[in-house]
Design an enzyme around this catalytic site. Structure first.
Site, short mmCIF file in Angstrom:
data_model
loop_
_atom_site.label_atom_id
_atom_site.label_comp_id
_atom_site.label_asym_id
_atom_site.label_seq_id
_atom_site.Cartn_x
_atom_site.Cartn_y
_atom_site.Cartn_z
N GLY A 39 0.82 -1.21 0.00
CA GLY A 39 0.00 0.00 0.00
C GLY A 39 0.85 1.26 0.00
O GLY A 39 1.70 1.47 -0.86
N GLY A 40 0.62 2.09 1.01
CA GLY A 40 1.36 3.35 1.11
C GLY A 40 2.86 3.14 1.19
O GLY A 40 3.64 3.99 0.75
N GLY A 42 15.15 9.86 -35.23
CA GLY A 42 14.78 10.31 -33.88
C GLY A 42 15.89 10.04 -32.87
O GLY A 42 16.10 10.82 -31.94
N ALA A 43 16.61 8.94 -33.07
CA ALA A 43 17.66 8.60 -32.10
C ALA A 43 18.74 9.68 -32.10
O ALA A 43 19.25 10.07 -31.06
CB ALA A 43 18.27 7.25 -32.42
C1 HXC Z 1 -2.09 -3.39 11.17
C2 HXC Z 1 -0.85 -5.17 10.42
C3 HXC Z 1 -1.07 -4.78 9.07
C4 HXC Z 1 -1.84 -3.60 8.84
C5 HXC Z 1 0.19 -6.51 9.09
N1 HXC Z 1 -0.09 -6.25 10.37
N2 HXC Z 1 -0.40 -5.64 8.27
N3 HXC Z 1 -1.37 -4.48 11.45
N4 HXC Z 1 -2.33 -2.93 9.92
N5 HXC Z 1 -2.03 -3.12 7.60
C6 HXC Z 1 0.42 -6.93 11.58
C7 HXC Z 1 -0.13 -8.36 11.72
O1 HXC Z 1 -1.36 -8.32 12.39
C8 HXC Z 1 0.96 -8.99 12.56
O2 HXC Z 1 0.80 -8.57 13.90
C9 HXC Z 1 2.22 -8.33 12.05
O3 HXC Z 1 1.81 -7.11 11.41
C10 HXC Z 1 2.95 -9.17 11.03
O4 HXC Z 1 2.02 -9.53 10.01
P1 HXC Z 1 1.92 -11.04 9.47
O5 HXC Z 1 0.75 -11.08 8.55
O6 HXC Z 1 1.97 -12.00 10.62
O7 HXC Z 1 3.29 -11.15 8.67
P2 HXC Z 1 3.56 -11.79 7.25
O8 HXC Z 1 2.97 -13.16 7.16
O9 HXC Z 1 5.04 -11.64 7.04
O10 HXC Z 1 2.77 -10.89 6.19
C11 HXC Z 1 3.09 -9.51 6.06
C12 HXC Z 1 2.11 -8.83 5.10
C13 HXC Z 1 0.65 -9.10 5.54
C14 HXC Z 1 2.31 -9.33 3.67
C15 HXC Z 1 2.45 -7.33 5.12
O11 HXC Z 1 0.54 -8.83 6.96
C16 HXC Z 1 -0.33 -8.27 4.80
O12 HXC Z 1 -0.71 -8.60 3.67
N6 HXC Z 1 -0.82 -7.17 5.42
C17 HXC Z 1 -1.76 -6.26 4.76
C18 HXC Z 1 -1.05 -5.53 3.64
C19 HXC Z 1 -1.91 -4.52 2.94
O13 HXC Z 1 -2.81 -4.85 2.16
N7 HXC Z 1 -1.64 -3.24 3.23
C20 HXC Z 1 -2.31 -2.18 2.57
C21 HXC Z 1 -2.87 -1.29 3.59
S1 HXC Z 1 -3.76 -0.03 2.77
P3 HXC Z 1 1.37 -9.43 15.13
O14 HXC Z 1 0.74 -8.76 16.34
O15 HXC Z 1 0.88 -10.81 14.92
O16 HXC Z 1 2.83 -9.31 15.10
C22 HXC Z 1 -2.64 1.20 2.51
C23 HXC Z 1 -3.25 2.39 1.84
C24 HXC Z 1 -2.33 3.52 1.72
O17 HXC Z 1 -1.51 1.14 2.84
C25 HXC Z 1 -2.79 4.40 0.63
C26 HXC Z 1 -1.71 5.20 0.02
C27 HXC Z 1 -2.05 5.82 -1.27
#
Ligand code: HXC
Length: 516
Positions: free
Chosen positions: A171-172, A406-407
């Site tokens: 995401g961000g 062009g190049a």
């Molecule tokens: C809060 C989060 C989180 C999130 C992960 N965690 N993503 N907490 N908000 N977005 C936490 C988990 O709960 C976990 O907590 C710890 O981080 C590690 O995550 P895991 O899933 O256990 O790790 P892993 O298997 O390595 O996977 C990592 C990951 C996955 C690929 C990043 O967590 C994931 O897909 N997260 C969501 C990613 C996503 O879609 N983000 C987009 C957000 S929207 P604990 O307590 O167990 O340690 C965005 C919009 C911005 O960013 C816009 C900008 C233009």
């Protein structure tokens, strides 16, 4: 225990808690994935003992009812230190705290070091390892991202911004690097996407794993988003240090000069015979570059993407330069949409940071085809024209072989404002290659000839005599000098010295309107 001792003991205990991040178990999990912790990464990035941390006691500001653990530092370590004795500001996301996700205070800490970097005219380096916007903080996370993006943009071209991706960047966490100057990724451990596999499965039904979606293979050879890929975190951090050595601390300084170990007067005899006599036989432009720049100094940027174009940083006579070239070994060095984007972005980065640009030209022109035309080659190719015309740093070009159509024009030609234009005797400067030109201009004459094939061949030879050499262009003032390939290094060093104080102010304006 005296009161003063108690206070110191308490501070030390709290500091130790800060160092623990998300706790021993999560640190163990981080290590078991082959990843370092944020603190270990900072130790590798910075000169030993130079890191000073800022705002380590910050925590999120959610209500108690949220139930969210209050980790000191809020999942990002920020501060300043030195790289090769030069100050840099840094932030390193701590995946052991909420997966390095970004909430209001985490974002505040990053913005704080970005602001300090700008105020002090130093680079800002981000070590990213993050799940993106922190879900628990809702719109506050999104707003915090917007604060970072705005700074990425406003500080772009003022201070170098380098992103090292050392884990997921979702995401961000993908958009901020995309707004910075250089992105370094690590094989297997880092990946970058806007929406993760889980969201994609829900929305589109597609099943994909993180590596296939946004791993290093994708971003180094398909999307072109990563500038460099390393085998390990250690290599990535070393590379970051090395890249910084080519860039100034800010846009009003010059890049660091390093006393050259390579002889500035070195001639390379092999270069005189490196261009094959057959105009369609390829040779390695990479080898040409390596033979001319200071030995071992060339770092290619985006080496796996749009390989028909070459861009990279090097030193010549100890001075930092940006190299742009075609690789005639790949698609004959033709310029297509991706090559245009690659060259444009690099030329503009060099221009921001006072890095002179040296362009080696060997290209038959823009890639013809319906795909390219419909894909917007006009718009993308125009960016190359824009970037070279806009750049005010010293610009030197060397036509090694083909500079057709062009190049010739887009690749740093004289009237785009290039300061010195050299050609090798093997240069062919023309509107197009001999075969194509003769078929168009002499179509009727060939058809009417008693022996059309012989007439066509005669006309091709005639055309080559006239245009497939640099003398016609040099005679009309389009080339400043025709040089022996072996003396290219010496000529470039002399030209760069003569251009060191170049003054070419652009007319005042808010900003241009590059055809993005
Ligand atoms: C809060 C989060 C989180 C999130 C992960 N965690 N993503 N907490 N908000 N977005 C936490 C988990 O709960 C976990 O907590 C710890 O981080 C590690 O995550 P895991 O899933 O256990 O790790 P892993 O298997 O390595 O996977 C990592 C990951 C996955 C690929 C990043 O967590 C994931 O897909 N997260 C969501 C990613 C996503 O879609 N983000 C987009 C957000 S929207 P604990 O307590 O167990 O340690 C965005 C919009 C911005 O960013 C816009 C900008 C233009």
């Amino acid at each position: 225990m005296a009161e003063e001792d108690r206070r110191i003991t308490e501070l030390r205990a709290i500091r130790e808690k800060v160092r623990q991040g998300g706790g021993a178990d999560r640190i163990k999990r981080q290590h078991s994935k082959g990843k370092l912790t944020a603190r270990e990464r900072l130790d590798l990035l910075l000169d030993p003992g130079t890191f000073n941390e800022l705002e380590p006691f910050i925590t999120h500001q959610l209500d108690e009812e949220s139930g969210a653990n209050r980790y000191l530092g809020d999942g990002v370590i920020t501060g300043y230190g030195q790289i090769d004795g030069r100050t840099v500001y840094v932030y390193a996301q701590d995946f052991t705290v909420y997966g390095g996700t970004l909430g209001e205070m985490h974002g505040h800490k990053i913005c704080r070091v970005m602001d300090l970097a700008l105020r002090n005219g130093t680079p800002i380096i981000g070590l990213l390892d993050s799940g993106g916007a922190r879900i628990q903080e809702g719109v506050k996370s999104l707003g915090a991202y917007a604060e970072i993006f705005r700074r990425n943009v406003q500080y772009s071209g003022v201070i170098p911004q380098i992103s090292v991706l050392l884990g997921p960047c979702a995401g961000g966490a993908a958009y901020s690097p995309a707004l910075t100057d250089l992105i370094i990724m690590v094989e297997k451990n880092s990946y970058m996407f806007l929406t993760g596999p889980e969201v994609i499965r829900t929305v589109t039904g597609e099943i994909v794993d993180p590596e296939t979606l946004g791993g290093t293979d994708v971003h180094q050879s398909v999307s072109g988003t990563a500038h460099l890929v390393s085998k390990s975190e250690q290599d990535a951090l070393f590379l970051c240090r090395k890249l910084l050595g080519f860039l100034p601390s800010n846009n009003v300084e010059n890049p660091p000069y390093i006393n050259p170990v390579d002889d500035p007067l070195r001639m390379d005899e092999e270069l005189n015979s490196i261009i094959p006599l057959d105009p369609s036989a390829p040779y390695q432009m990479h080898e040409v570059i390596q033979r001319i720049v200071d030995q071992e100094s060339f770092i290619e940027i985006q080496p796996g993407w749009a390989q028909n174009a070459i861009v990279g940083l090097a030193r010549i006579g100890g001075h930092s330069v940006g190299i742009v070239a075609q690789e005639p070994n790949i698609m004959a060095g033709v310029i297509d949409i991706n090559a245009s984007d690659k060259i444009t972005r690099f030329v503009r980065m060099c221009d921001c940071f006072n890095v002179p640009i040296i362009t080696f030209v060997d290209s038959p022109g823009f890639l013809p085809g319906i795909d390219q035309e419909h894909g917007g080659i006009i718009r993308h190719g125009a960016k190359v024209l824009y970037a070279y015309s806009e750049a005010t740093v010293p610009k030197i070009s060397v036509i090694t072989r083909k500079a057709y159509g062009g190049a010739y024009v887009v690749m740093s030609s004289k009237y785009l404002g290039t300061d010195v234009n050299y050609a090798w005797p093997s240069a062919e400067i023309a509107v197009m290659g001999a075969e194509g030109a003769v078929n168009i201009v002499y179509k009727n004459q060939i058809a009417a000839a008693a022996d059309p094939a012989a007439e066509r061949e005669r006309l091709i030879q005639e055309y080559r005599r006239q245009f497939s050499n640099p003398y016609y262009a040099a005679g009309a003032g389009y080339i400043d000098d025709i040089i022996e390939p072996r003396e290219t290094r010496v000529k470039l060093i002399a030209s760069l010295a003569a251009l060191r104080d170049k003054y070419a102010p652009a007319p005042p304006r808010k900003h241009g309107n590059i055809p993005v």
